[in-house]
Design an enzyme around this catalytic site. Structure first.
Site, PDB file in Angstrom:
ATOM      1  N   GLU A   1       7.746 -10.106  -6.818  1.00  0.00           N
ATOM      2  CA  GLU A   1       7.715  -8.871  -7.144  1.00  0.00           C
ATOM      3  C   GLU A   1       8.048  -8.372  -5.844  1.00  0.00           C
ATOM      4  OE1 GLU A   1       4.128  -7.764 -10.341  1.00  0.00           O
ATOM      5  OE2 GLU A   1       3.912  -7.204  -8.487  1.00  0.00           O
TER       6      GLU A   1
ATOM      7  N   ASP B   1       1.788   4.509  -5.622  1.00  0.00           N
ATOM      8  CA  ASP B   1       1.538   2.652  -4.185  1.00  0.00           C
ATOM      9  C   ASP B   1       0.246   3.911  -3.301  1.00  0.00           C
ATOM     10  OD1 ASP B   1       2.583   0.841  -5.246  1.00  0.00           O
ATOM     11  OD2 ASP B   1       4.186   2.510  -5.644  1.00  0.00           O
TER      12      ASP B   1
END
Length: 269
Positions: free
Chosen positions: A49, A60
């Site tokens: 990824e 995040d």
């Protein structure tokens, strides 16, 4: 068959889970990031990824937010991220690459142009965390029509009513976020993960990859016994953040990847 499905198929025949590694493109700079990217498959990464840096990565945790800041400071943008994939593909035609991030940079580039360039560069899948299934026509549908898988996130708070909606149009694999909240937070109990994977399997035939909070070979091995894929991101990013030099960053990421890969590969032995 897509590169993603081919890879999961191969691993199923080998009776082991995939190690899915996450790094942010351009962190700490383009050349170092490309060196890490090119080194990951030999260090044991089965799927990669690649984060698309964005100014407001709200899903995040601190480690990946800082990675975004470092990458943006080094002038990384979506065009350069696609160029990184092109350069990676010069040497590696088999390791799947999934671009992960937010819709804004894609929207700014233009969906049509982005998809065309992503296909040409050799991108296999997309994870766009702020684009719900209600907006499939914005990106998911045209991406899949062009042969790019669209991977959805599910969480402990995705209930049985919502789950089929989230999975509608999913392809490649399903990414299960084992801890509700931001990436890199604490780790979930194994019992919880096992129950969650079983529930997902009742709704989809896609491989299930579990991430968030996995930092050690032992944790990775435990998850690898329960599911088709183990996602490791923040632990790798921390190696970059804590490195005294770019060379140390490269070796730190790849060495941790090797260690975690050993855990994943031995899990079902």
């Amino acid at each position: 068959m897509s590169r993603l499905l081919t890879r999961f198929d191969e691993l199923k025949q080998q009776n082991r889970a995939a190690l899915v590694t996450f790094i942010t493109a351009g962190d700490p700079d383009y050349a170092t990031s490309l060196q890490i990217l090119k080194g990951l498959p030999a260090a044991g990464a089965d799927v990669i990824e690649l984060g698309m840096p964005f100014t407001d990565p709200m899903a995040d945790g601190p480690a990946i937010q800082l990675a975004n800041i470092r990458a943006l400071a080094a002038k990384q943008d979506l065009a350069k991220t696609l160029q990184m994939v092109r350069e990676f593909r010069q040497d590696d035609q088999t390791t799947p690459i999934v671009l992960m991030g937010y819709f804004n940079p894609i929207h700014k580039m233009g969906v049509e142009r982005f998809i065309a360039e992503a296909v040409e560069a050799g991108v296999d899948g997309l994870i766009v965390v702020d684009l719900p299934p209600e907006h499939n026509e914005d990106l998911c549908d045209p991406a899949q029509a062009a042969g790019i898988d669209f991977i959805r996130l599910t969480t402990p708070t995705t209930d049985d009513k919502r789950l089929p909606v989230v999975l509608n149009g999913s392809s490649g694999f399903v990414y299960y976020v084992s801890v509700a909240g931001v990436t890199g937070a604490g780790s979930a109990t194994l019992e919880h993960v096992e129950e969650a994977v079983a529930r997902l399997k009742r709704h989809t035939e896609l491989p299930v990859c579990v991430g968030f909070g996995i930092r050690t070979p032992e944790q990775a091995a435990a998850i690898a016994r329960l599911t088709e894929g183990v996602v490791v991101g923040s632990a790798l990013i921390d190696q970059i953040a804590n490195a005294k030099s770019n060379a140390q960053a490269v070796e730190g990421v790849l060495e941790l990847c090797r260690q975690i890969s050993t855990g994943v590969r031995s899990a079902r032995a």
